[in-house]
Design a protein around this motif. Structure first.
Motif, PDB file in Angstrom:
ATOM      1  N   GLY A 160       7.440  12.955   3.998  1.00 46.15           N
ATOM      2  CA  GLY A 160       8.850  12.643   4.177  1.00 46.15           C
ATOM      3  C   GLY A 160       9.733  13.882   4.093  1.00 46.15           C
ATOM      4  O   GLY A 160       9.274  14.979   3.783  1.00 46.15           O
ATOM      5  N   HIS A 161      10.994  13.686   4.412  1.00 47.30           N
ATOM      6  CA  HIS A 161      11.961  14.782   4.400  1.00 47.30           C
ATOM      7  C   HIS A 161      12.232  15.273   2.979  1.00 47.30           C
ATOM      8  O   HIS A 161      12.121  14.512   2.015  1.00 47.30           O
TER       9      HIS A 161
ATOM     10  N   TRP B 294      14.374  13.368   0.294  1.00 46.97           N
ATOM     11  CA  TRP B 294      13.755  12.315  -0.504  1.00 46.97           C
ATOM     12  C   TRP B 294      13.186  12.866  -1.796  1.00 46.97           C
ATOM     13  O   TRP B 294      13.286  12.237  -2.842  1.00 46.97           O
TER      14      TRP B 294
ATOM     15  N   GLU C 151      13.314   2.568   2.763  1.00 49.42           N
ATOM     16  CA  GLU C 151      13.525   3.638   3.756  1.00 49.42           C
ATOM     17  C   GLU C 151      12.468   4.725   3.641  1.00 49.42           C
ATOM     18  O   GLU C 151      11.928   5.189   4.647  1.00 49.42           O
ATOM     19  N   TYR C 152      12.172   5.142   2.428  1.00 53.73           N
ATOM     20  CA  TYR C 152      11.199   6.211   2.231  1.00 53.73           C
ATOM     21  C   TYR C 152       9.799   5.784   2.676  1.00 53.73           C
ATOM     22  O   TYR C 152       9.120   6.511   3.404  1.00 53.73           O
TER      23      TYR C 152
ATOM     24  N   ARG D 211       9.017   3.475   4.779  1.00 53.75           N
ATOM     25  CA  ARG D 211       9.015   3.365   6.246  1.00 53.75           C
ATOM     26  C   ARG D 211       8.810   4.739   6.877  1.00 53.75           C
ATOM     27  O   ARG D 211       8.041   4.887   7.827  1.00 53.75           O
ATOM     28  N   GLU D 212       9.517   5.723   6.356  1.00 55.12           N
ATOM     29  CA  GLU D 212       9.371   7.088   6.879  1.00 55.12           C
ATOM     30  C   GLU D 212       7.942   7.582   6.692  1.00 55.12           C
ATOM     31  O   GLU D 212       7.411   8.289   7.550  1.00 55.12           O
ATOM     32  N   CYS D 213       7.329   7.211   5.585  1.00 57.94           N
ATOM     33  CA  CYS D 213       5.943   7.612   5.302  1.00 57.94           C
ATOM     34  C   CYS D 213       4.932   6.748   6.063  1.00 57.94           C
ATOM     35  O   CYS D 213       3.734   7.037   6.038  1.00 57.94           O
TER      36      CYS D 213
END
Length: 92
Positions: free
Chosen positions: A35-36, A39, A70-71, A73-75
């Motif tokens: 992730g970004h 986070w 959200e995190y 989902r990003e992962c």
């Protein structure tokens, strides 16, 4: 036996262990640098607040539901998303 229903009783609902498992999944992703970067600093700050306030992982998860969704989902971690949904439905 019917499905656990938090509105009737928390019996047979393993909220604490599920929250602990979800936080370990979170820690795994953060340690692996998934992730970004925002986070990582966000959750580092929130975990420090949790420790300072002496709150358990279920409290942390309940307060961070939207951000955790959200995190994860990003992962692209469907297992974590499923567990998070289960915790939300059964324990929050």
């Amino acid at each position: 036996m019917s499905e656990p229903d938090r509105y009737i009783s928390f019996c047979n609902i393993d909220c604490d262990n599920n929250a602990n498992l979800l936080v370990s999944m979170l820690e795994h992703h953060l340690t692996a640098n998934h992730g970004h970067a925002q986070w990582h600093s966000y959750f580092e700050n929130k975990r420090q607040e949790q420790a300072n306030m002496q709150r358990d992982n279920l409290n942390f998860v309940g307060n961070q539901l939207n951000m955790l969704y959200e995190y994860f989902r990003e992962c692209e971690d469907q297992n974590a998303l499923d567990l998070l949904y289960q915790i939300e439905q059964e324990c929050c």
